[in-house]
Enzyme design. Structure first.
Site, PDB file in Angstrom:
ATOM      1  N   LYS A  52      -1.320   0.570   1.334  1.00  0.00           N
ATOM      2  CA  LYS A  52      -1.142  -0.163  -0.130  1.00  0.00           C
ATOM      3  C   LYS A  52      -0.963   0.706  -1.238  1.00  0.00           C
ATOM      4  O   LYS A  52      -0.275   0.251  -2.145  1.00  0.00           O
ATOM      5  CB  LYS A  52      -2.548  -0.903  -0.390  1.00  0.00           C
ATOM      6  CG  LYS A  52      -2.684  -2.154   0.714  1.00  0.00           C
ATOM      7  CD  LYS A  52      -4.093  -2.812   0.764  1.00  0.00           C
ATOM      8  CE  LYS A  52      -4.001  -4.112   1.731  1.00  0.00           C
ATOM      9  NZ  LYS A  52      -5.201  -4.562   1.836  1.00  0.00           N
ATOM     10  N   GLN A  95     -11.191  -4.043   0.102  1.00  0.00           N
ATOM     11  CA  GLN A  95     -10.505  -3.956   1.369  1.00  0.00           C
ATOM     12  C   GLN A  95     -11.868  -4.733   2.510  1.00  0.00           C
ATOM     13  O   GLN A  95     -12.930  -4.292   2.464  1.00  0.00           O
ATOM     14  CB  GLN A  95     -10.355  -2.447   1.844  1.00  0.00           C
ATOM     15  CG  GLN A  95      -9.639  -2.506   3.418  1.00  0.00           C
ATOM     16  CD  GLN A  95      -8.227  -3.224   3.590  1.00  0.00           C
ATOM     17  OE1 GLN A  95      -7.476  -3.396   2.642  1.00  0.00           O
ATOM     18  NE2 GLN A  95      -8.031  -4.068   4.582  1.00  0.00           N
ATOM     19  N   ASP A 118      -5.683 -10.752  -3.835  1.00  0.00           N
ATOM     20  CA  ASP A 118      -5.831 -11.398  -2.526  1.00  0.00           C
ATOM     21  C   ASP A 118      -6.063 -12.738  -2.245  1.00  0.00           C
ATOM     22  O   ASP A 118      -5.828 -13.223  -1.113  1.00  0.00           O
ATOM     23  CB  ASP A 118      -7.007 -10.574  -1.851  1.00  0.00           C
ATOM     24  CG  ASP A 118      -6.882  -9.539  -1.082  1.00  0.00           C
ATOM     25  OD1 ASP A 118      -5.673  -9.540  -0.383  1.00  0.00           O
ATOM     26  OD2 ASP A 118      -7.729  -8.593  -0.710  1.00  0.00           O
TER      27      ASP A 118
HETATM   28  N1  GUN Z   1      -8.521  -6.989   5.878  1.00  0.00           N
HETATM   29  C1  GUN Z   1      -7.555  -7.617   6.581  1.00  0.00           C
HETATM   30  N2  GUN Z   1      -6.774  -8.337   6.056  1.00  0.00           N
HETATM   31  C2  GUN Z   1      -6.825  -8.086   4.634  1.00  0.00           C
HETATM   32  C3  GUN Z   1      -6.339  -8.550   3.402  1.00  0.00           C
HETATM   33  O1  GUN Z   1      -5.393  -9.222   3.477  1.00  0.00           O
HETATM   34  N3  GUN Z   1      -7.049  -8.190   2.217  1.00  0.00           N
HETATM   35  C4  GUN Z   1      -8.067  -7.365   2.228  1.00  0.00           C
HETATM   36  N4  GUN Z   1      -8.663  -7.220   1.022  1.00  0.00           N
HETATM   37  N5  GUN Z   1      -8.661  -7.068   3.337  1.00  0.00           N
HETATM   38  C5  GUN Z   1      -8.119  -7.293   4.599  1.00  0.00           C
END
Ligand code: GUN
Length: 285
Positions: A52, A95, A118
């Site tokens: 990311k 996350q 998100d």
């Molecule tokens: N963990 C697995 N997929 C995601 C996601 O799309 N966003 C976040 N923040 N954590 C995750």
């Protein structure tokens, strides 16, 4: 067979964002900022967060990392409040999964919905279910975006989603069944209690696998000429595996995503799209 190349498509999207961000910086005097919060040492989460941050760099987005070895609930809540107040932070991403003992939902509920890139905050989930503008979760939105780029329209078709998670299956089913571009499908949402799963899947013109079990979808579960989107990323002894048995499916389907290089990169590209959306909201562009 069409290979739905998420890696190449995501690179195109990132280049488009980069160009737009450069123009916006000239006009508004700052770049979009994305705060990425990682707690703990989960190896998969560390890889996702690094990817990311790299994507941010590629797009001209300022990434603001917050890596915490450990954190208590109150400390993490304090950080979210601080990021909510910071006017140079456009997006906040926590996350998941958070380490044991932390209340994830409570943390997500504290994120300013206008910074919730998100799309996990109940306000944004609600807006999506009402068909109102807001932030959409990155994986399902990335899947829809990938289909759009390949002109694969599920309108009027039978779509089957396997998996009812809040992050993927549930929102994807909702997005596919709504009216609008690359939607209007007739959707069946399957899960662990679904009876005759193979039979249901065989009806699908568009099949979406988000189960989290390697090679779960086998050739007998897929209709000839279907479009198959594999959302799974499973670590196995033989390396990464999707939820679909790609080799068994590839000669039967019209189109399919590979793992890796399918949905994964699209998720991250969509995070960049959402961060740009948040920036525009904040500067009034
Ligand atoms: N963990 C697995 N997929 C995601 C996601 O799309 N966003 C976040 N923040 N954590 C995750």
């Amino acid at each position: 067979m069409i290979l739905l190349d998420g890696k190449a498509t995501a690179a195109e999207i990132r280049a488009e964002i980069r160009e737009e961000v450069d123009g916006l910086e000239a006009k508004y005097g700052r770049r979009p900022g994305l705060a990425v919060v990682l707690v703990g040492e989960d190896p998969a989460s560390q890889v996702y967060v690094r990817n990311k941050e790299r994507a941010c760099e590629d797009c001209g987005i300022r990434s603001i990392p917050h890596r915490l070895e450990t954190a208590g609930q109150l400390e993490l809540e304090g950080l979210i409040h601080e990021l909510n107040r910071d006017v140079t932070v456009d997006g906040i991403l926590v996350q998941l999964p958070l380490p044991e003992g932390l209340d994830s939902q409570k943390i997500l509920d504290l994120i300013d919905p206008d910074k919730d890139v998100d799309g996990f905050h109940p306000v944004n989930v609600g807006k999506m279910s009402l068909g109102l503008p807001g932030f959409k979760p990155c994986t399902p939105a990335g899947v829809i975006n990938l289909l759009k780029r390949y002109d694969l329209d599920p309108a009027c078709k039978k779509a089957v989603v396997i998996g009812r998670s809040n992050i993927v299956g549930k929102p994807l089913a909702m997005m596919l069944s709504q009216s609008g571009p690359c939607a209007n499908a007739t959707v069946t949402l399957c899960h662990s209690r679904t009876q005759n799963l193979a039979e249901v899947c065989r009806e699908a013109d568009f099949l979406f696998a988000a189960i989290g079990r390697p090679n779960f979808v086998t050739a007998d579960m897929v209709k000839e000429g279907a479009v198959v989107v594999d959302v799974g990323i499973n670590r196995t002894d033989e390396g990464l595996a999707g939820d679909c048995d790609f080799n068994a499916l590839k000669d039967k389907v019209h189109a399919i995503t590979p793992v890796p290089g399918g949905v994964g990169p699209m998720t991250i590209a969509q995070l960049m799209v959402n961060t740009l959306q948040a920036f525009k909201l904040h500067v009034g562009a």
